[in-house]
Design a protein around this motif. Structure first.
Motif, PDB file in Angstrom:
ATOM      1  N   ILE A 196      39.949 -28.563  -7.769  1.00 11.19           N
ATOM      2  CA  ILE A 196      38.994 -27.504  -8.094  1.00 11.19           C
ATOM      3  C   ILE A 196      38.900 -26.645  -6.842  1.00 11.19           C
ATOM      4  N   THR A 197      39.417 -25.437  -6.926  1.00 18.66           N
ATOM      5  CA  THR A 197      39.530 -24.553  -5.775  1.00 18.66           C
ATOM      6  C   THR A 197      38.196 -24.405  -5.040  1.00 18.66           C
ATOM      7  N   GLY A 198      38.237 -24.685  -3.736  1.00 18.83           N
ATOM      8  CA  GLY A 198      37.057 -24.546  -2.894  1.00 18.83           C
ATOM      9  C   GLY A 198      36.063 -25.686  -2.993  1.00 18.83           C
ATOM     10  N   GLU A 199      36.344 -26.683  -3.864  1.00 14.84           N
ATOM     11  CA  GLU A 199      35.405 -27.784  -4.068  1.00 14.84           C
ATOM     12  C   GLU A 199      35.963 -29.142  -3.666  1.00 14.84           C
ATOM     13  N   GLY A 200      37.232 -29.416  -4.019  1.00 19.75           N
ATOM     14  CA  GLY A 200      37.830 -30.709  -3.715  1.00 19.75           C
ATOM     15  C   GLY A 200      38.792 -31.127  -4.803  1.00 19.75           C
ATOM     16  N   THR A 208      45.733 -22.346 -23.084  1.00 21.29           N
ATOM     17  CA  THR A 208      45.457 -20.924 -22.927  1.00 21.29           C
ATOM     18  C   THR A 208      45.219 -20.587 -21.458  1.00 21.29           C
ATOM     19  N   ALA A 209      44.460 -21.445 -20.775  1.00 22.23           N
ATOM     20  CA  ALA A 209      44.195 -21.230 -19.345  1.00 22.23           C
ATOM     21  C   ALA A 209      45.504 -21.234 -18.556  1.00 22.23           C
ATOM     22  N   PHE A 210      46.428 -22.130 -18.924  1.00 20.69           N
ATOM     23  CA  PHE A 210      47.734 -22.193 -18.260  1.00 20.69           C
ATOM     24  C   PHE A 210      48.515 -20.909 -18.511  1.00 20.69           C
ATOM     25  N   MET A 211      48.548 -20.460 -19.768  1.00 21.06           N
ATOM     26  CA  MET A 211      49.302 -19.250 -20.123  1.00 21.06           C
ATOM     27  C   MET A 211      48.746 -18.008 -19.427  1.00 21.06           C
ATOM     28  N   MET A 212      47.429 -17.996 -19.192  1.00 19.59           N
ATOM     29  CA  MET A 212      46.780 -16.848 -18.540  1.00 19.59           C
ATOM     30  C   MET A 212      46.818 -16.949 -17.014  1.00 19.59           C
ATOM     31  N   GLY A 213      47.396 -18.042 -16.496  1.00 18.55           N
ATOM     32  CA  GLY A 213      47.485 -18.207 -15.057  1.00 18.55           C
ATOM     33  C   GLY A 213      46.207 -18.718 -14.404  1.00 18.55           C
ATOM     34  N   LYS A 214      45.247 -19.148 -15.218  1.00 19.47           N
ATOM     35  CA  LYS A 214      43.990 -19.658 -14.675  1.00 19.47           C
ATOM     36  C   LYS A 214      44.067 -21.149 -14.354  1.00 19.47           C
ATOM     37  N   GLU A 225      34.973 -22.394 -12.437  1.00 21.14           N
ATOM     38  CA  GLU A 225      34.621 -21.856 -13.748  1.00 21.14           C
ATOM     39  C   GLU A 225      35.608 -22.302 -14.827  1.00 21.14           C
ATOM     40  N   THR A 226      36.901 -22.244 -14.515  1.00 20.35           N
ATOM     41  CA  THR A 226      37.918 -22.667 -15.484  1.00 20.35           C
ATOM     42  C   THR A 226      37.807 -24.154 -15.762  1.00 20.35           C
ATOM     43  N   PHE A 227      37.642 -24.948 -14.704  1.00 18.93           N
ATOM     44  CA  PHE A 227      37.519 -26.397 -14.873  1.00 18.93           C
ATOM     45  C   PHE A 227      36.310 -26.735 -15.752  1.00 18.93           C
ATOM     46  N   GLU A 228      35.171 -26.120 -15.464  1.00 17.88           N
ATOM     47  CA  GLU A 228      33.965 -26.387 -16.250  1.00 17.88           C
ATOM     48  C   GLU A 228      34.168 -25.973 -17.704  1.00 17.88           C
ATOM     49  N   GLY A 229      34.867 -24.866 -17.933  1.00 18.56           N
ATOM     50  CA  GLY A 229      35.164 -24.430 -19.291  1.00 18.56           C
ATOM     51  C   GLY A 229      36.041 -25.412 -20.041  1.00 18.56           C
ATOM     52  N   ILE A 230      37.031 -25.969 -19.352  1.00 20.81           N
ATOM     53  CA  ILE A 230      37.903 -26.980 -19.962  1.00 20.81           C
ATOM     54  C   ILE A 230      37.069 -28.212 -20.315  1.00 20.81           C
ATOM     55  N   MET A 231      36.199 -28.623 -19.398  1.00 23.02           N
ATOM     56  CA  MET A 231      35.393 -29.827 -19.613  1.00 23.02           C
ATOM     57  C   MET A 231      34.416 -29.672 -20.780  1.00 23.02           C
ATOM     58  N   ASN A 232      33.810 -28.501 -20.922  1.00 26.13           N
ATOM     59  CA  ASN A 232      32.820 -28.352 -21.995  1.00 26.13           C
ATOM     60  C   ASN A 232      33.422 -27.820 -23.299  1.00 26.13           C
TER      61      ASN A 232
END
Length: 94
Positions: free
Chosen positions: A27-31, A70-76, A56-63
């Motif tokens: 998680i960028t900037g977190e660990g 989609t996140a992978f395809m968008m480069g997120k 933000e992306t990680f939290e979106g995947i989790m919830n």
């Protein structure tokens, strides 16, 4: 270890009890979080696949608001290493 990583370990632990391969979620900037046969824990070791995303992306995947593919395809969501292991992890998270 950041509060974000601590919370993420708790969330992932409810979805993944064990994993036959090794994966790292950065998680960028977190660990980083390790996922392997022992379960989920904070850590930054070598893994067969490393997935990197913003908080933000990680939290979106989790919830469930963000589809990992989609996140992978968008480069997120960046995947480095075994795409097969990444797919296995995605099935565990679904």
């Amino acid at each position: 270890m950041s509060e974000v990583v601590t919370k993420a370990v708790e969330q992932l632990s409810t979805k993944i009890d064990s994993f036959d391969s090794t994966a790292k979620f950065v998680i960028t900037g977190e660990g980083a979080i390790m996922i392997d046969e022992n379960g989920v824990r904070a850590g930054d070791e070598e893994a067969e696949v490393t997935l990197t995303a913003s908080r933000e992306t990680f939290e979106g995947i989790m919830n469930g608001d963000v589809n990992p593919a989609t996140a992978f395809m968008m480069g997120k969501l960046k995947v480095d290493g075994s795409m097969g292991v990444a797919m296995q992890l995605g099935q565990k998270l679904a």
